[in-house]
Design a protein around this motif. Structure first.
Motif, PDB file in Angstrom:
ATOM      1  N   VAL A  89     -25.960  26.051   5.443  1.00  0.00           N
ATOM      2  CA  VAL A  89     -26.557  27.369   5.601  1.00  0.00           C
ATOM      3  C   VAL A  89     -27.731  27.253   6.569  1.00  0.00           C
ATOM      4  N   ILE A  90     -27.753  28.096   7.596  1.00  0.00           N
ATOM      5  CA  ILE A  90     -28.832  28.104   8.574  1.00  0.00           C
ATOM      6  C   ILE A  90     -29.370  29.528   8.681  1.00  0.00           C
ATOM      7  N   GLY A  91     -30.698  29.668   8.539  1.00  0.00           N
ATOM      8  CA  GLY A  91     -31.309  30.984   8.702  1.00  0.00           C
ATOM      9  C   GLY A  91     -32.335  30.929   9.809  1.00  0.00           C
ATOM     10  N   THR A  92     -32.206  31.762  10.827  1.00  0.00           N
ATOM     11  CA  THR A  92     -33.116  31.757  11.964  1.00  0.00           C
ATOM     12  C   THR A  92     -33.511  33.187  12.310  1.00  0.00           C
ATOM     13  N   THR A  93     -34.790  33.409  12.566  1.00  0.00           N
ATOM     14  CA  THR A  93     -35.245  34.717  13.006  1.00  0.00           C
ATOM     15  C   THR A  93     -36.552  34.579  13.774  1.00  0.00           C
ATOM     16  N   THR A 146     -40.309  38.502   8.574  1.00  0.00           N
ATOM     17  CA  THR A 146     -38.915  38.422   8.170  1.00  0.00           C
ATOM     18  C   THR A 146     -38.586  36.973   7.863  1.00  0.00           C
ATOM     19  N   GLY A 168     -36.399  33.582   7.367  1.00  0.00           N
ATOM     20  CA  GLY A 168     -35.194  32.991   7.951  1.00  0.00           C
ATOM     21  C   GLY A 168     -34.079  32.938   6.922  1.00  0.00           C
ATOM     22  N   VAL A 169     -34.417  32.557   5.678  1.00  0.00           N
ATOM     23  CA  VAL A 169     -33.462  32.549   4.575  1.00  0.00           C
ATOM     24  C   VAL A 169     -34.118  33.234   3.397  1.00  0.00           C
TER      25      VAL A 169
END
Length: 428
Positions: free
Chosen positions: A4-8, A13, A15-16
């Protein structure tokens, strides 16, 4: 590659985002030995941030290892701060609640600063809530911050300038109001039945307290000893106190007992003193009082101090002064100046400060006395009286004239000439 990868790049906000109504919002499990279940990395901010309104911000649990482990190469391994509760709380049912180990510096360091500025991290998402809560609106993120407000009616914080583009982990500087709340405590140790604070060292100081203007170490107890010291050393004391100021008038040890019951100091065993002892109250002895000196003396004003050296026979003079004897069979005889030879006075009465020249005169006991055998040889046991030789005793050969003029009894003979002989003073 992570599953699982969360990027922003959007502000405010995550990322995950993990959310749960009944269990953990995010849970990480690692089966590889030595690897963390959850890892947080941030080159410029907190690696892991936890926040809670009602419970623990971050909680770590372990059956065999550390519940929470913090390590740093150049800074603090673990840092905790609280405004109303404990900055760091450690608890254990079978072992140490908090353990601090250092190879070259403090194992545990505690500091209290009541009126110093404090810095800590807070999500930018909470900024508007905080500002509304204290009654100040922040219309623009680039504003200069909130103005001063009354800390007695609003939150005890003041918000300071924010950057133009705050991040989710925006650093804020908060200043507690200057309320003069008194002195804070750097380290507090509490225990129900064990030790509140324990210090151990193999070769150095276990616990050290230093203060520039207050108490270095303070100990108090409601029902037991305020401080307790024990040593198994063959030479050193359990408690050692020094006053290193050569011009100071304070004592190295001071004890005071309130009320009329009990005593300020109690010694079970001998007490050895190398200096003078001054007592303003009474002295009571249940057993003997032993003195190393040989005679019982009293201080007198001396009319001719240059001539009245130790061993000199003295007679009553003008006023309250004594003067050197100069006539045979003088009934004004008062005693002998104490301190000649290897005899010293055991007790001295009427010791006081005076602008007069005062010296101790032996009234009873053994004293070395100047004697002149030219008036007749002196043998042990002879009664002695004054002579025509100033300050010297002689044998009392005439009993009729000796009545009221006897100094004492010779403890050693003198066959001829002049000299010092030991005398048992007994005026009669």
């Amino acid at each position: 590659m992570a599953n699982v990868i969360g990027t922003t790049n959007a502000p405010d906000t995550a990322g995950v985002l993990g959310k749960s109504a009944k269990s953990a919002g995010v849970k990480g499990i690692a089966e590889a030995p030595g690897q963390p279940g959850t890892a947080g990395v941030n080159p410029a901010g907190p690696g892991v941030y936890g926040e809670s309104d009602m419970a623990n911000g971050v909680m770590g649990k372990s059956r065999e290892g550390c519940g929470v482990f913090a390590e740093s190469v150049k800074s603090t391994g673990a840092y905790a701060r609280s405004y109303e509760g404990f900055g760091l709380h450690g608890e254990s049912t079978k072992n140490s609640g908090v353990v601090g180990v250092s190879r070259a510096w403090f194992g545990v360091y505690g500091e209290s600063k009541d009126e110093e500025p404090i810095e800590f991290w807070k999500p930018f998402a909470e900024l508007d809530k905080e500002l509304h809560r204290v009654g100040h609106l922040l219309e623009d993120v680039a504003a200069t911050g909130a103005e001063a407000f009354d800390p007695n009616t609003t939150a005890a914080y003041r918000l300071f300038p924010l950057p133009s583009h705050p991040t989710p982990q925006q650093e804020m500087t908060l200043h507690p109001p200057k309320r003069k709340r008194g002195i804070g405590i750097g380290v507090v140790g509490k225990s129900g039945t064990g030790r509140g604070v324990l210090g151990q060292s193999d070769s150095n100081t276990a616990v050290e307290g230093n203060s520039k203007s207050g108490i270095g170490v303070y100990g108090s107890s409601d029902s037991f000893e305020g401080m307790h010291a024990v040593t198994n050393s063959l030479r050193t004391a359990a408690i050692t106190a020094y006053n290193d100021n050569p011009f100071g008038t304070g004592a190295a040890i001071y004890a005071k007992k309130a009320g009329n019951m009990g005593v300020a100091g109690f010694f079970e065993g001998g007490v050895f003193v190398t200096g003078d002892v001054h007592v303003r109250g009474n002295i009571t002895a249940d057993r003997d009082i032993c003195c190393m000196g040989a005679d019982f003396a009293e201080d007198f004003n001396i009319a001719d101090p240059a001539q009245a050296e130790p061993g000199t026979v003295m007679v009553l003079g003008e006023g309250d002064h004594l003067e050197t004897s100069h006539a045979a069979y003088d009934t004004r005889v008062a005693g002998v100046i104490s301190g000649a030879g290897n005899y010293r006075p055991g007790i001295i009465l009427d010791k006081q400060s005076s602008d007069q020249s005062r010296k101790p005169v032996a009234l009873v006991g053994k004293v070395y006395c100047k004697a002149d055998a030219r008036y007749g040889p002196i043998t042990k046991g002879d009664l002695l009286t004054t002579s025509d030789t100033p300050g010297h005793a002689m044998k009392a050969a005439d009993p009729m004239r000796a009545f009221g003029a006897v100094i004492g009894k010779a403890l050693q003979g003198l066959g001829n000439g002049q000299g010092l002989i030991p005398v048992l003073v007994s005026l009669r």
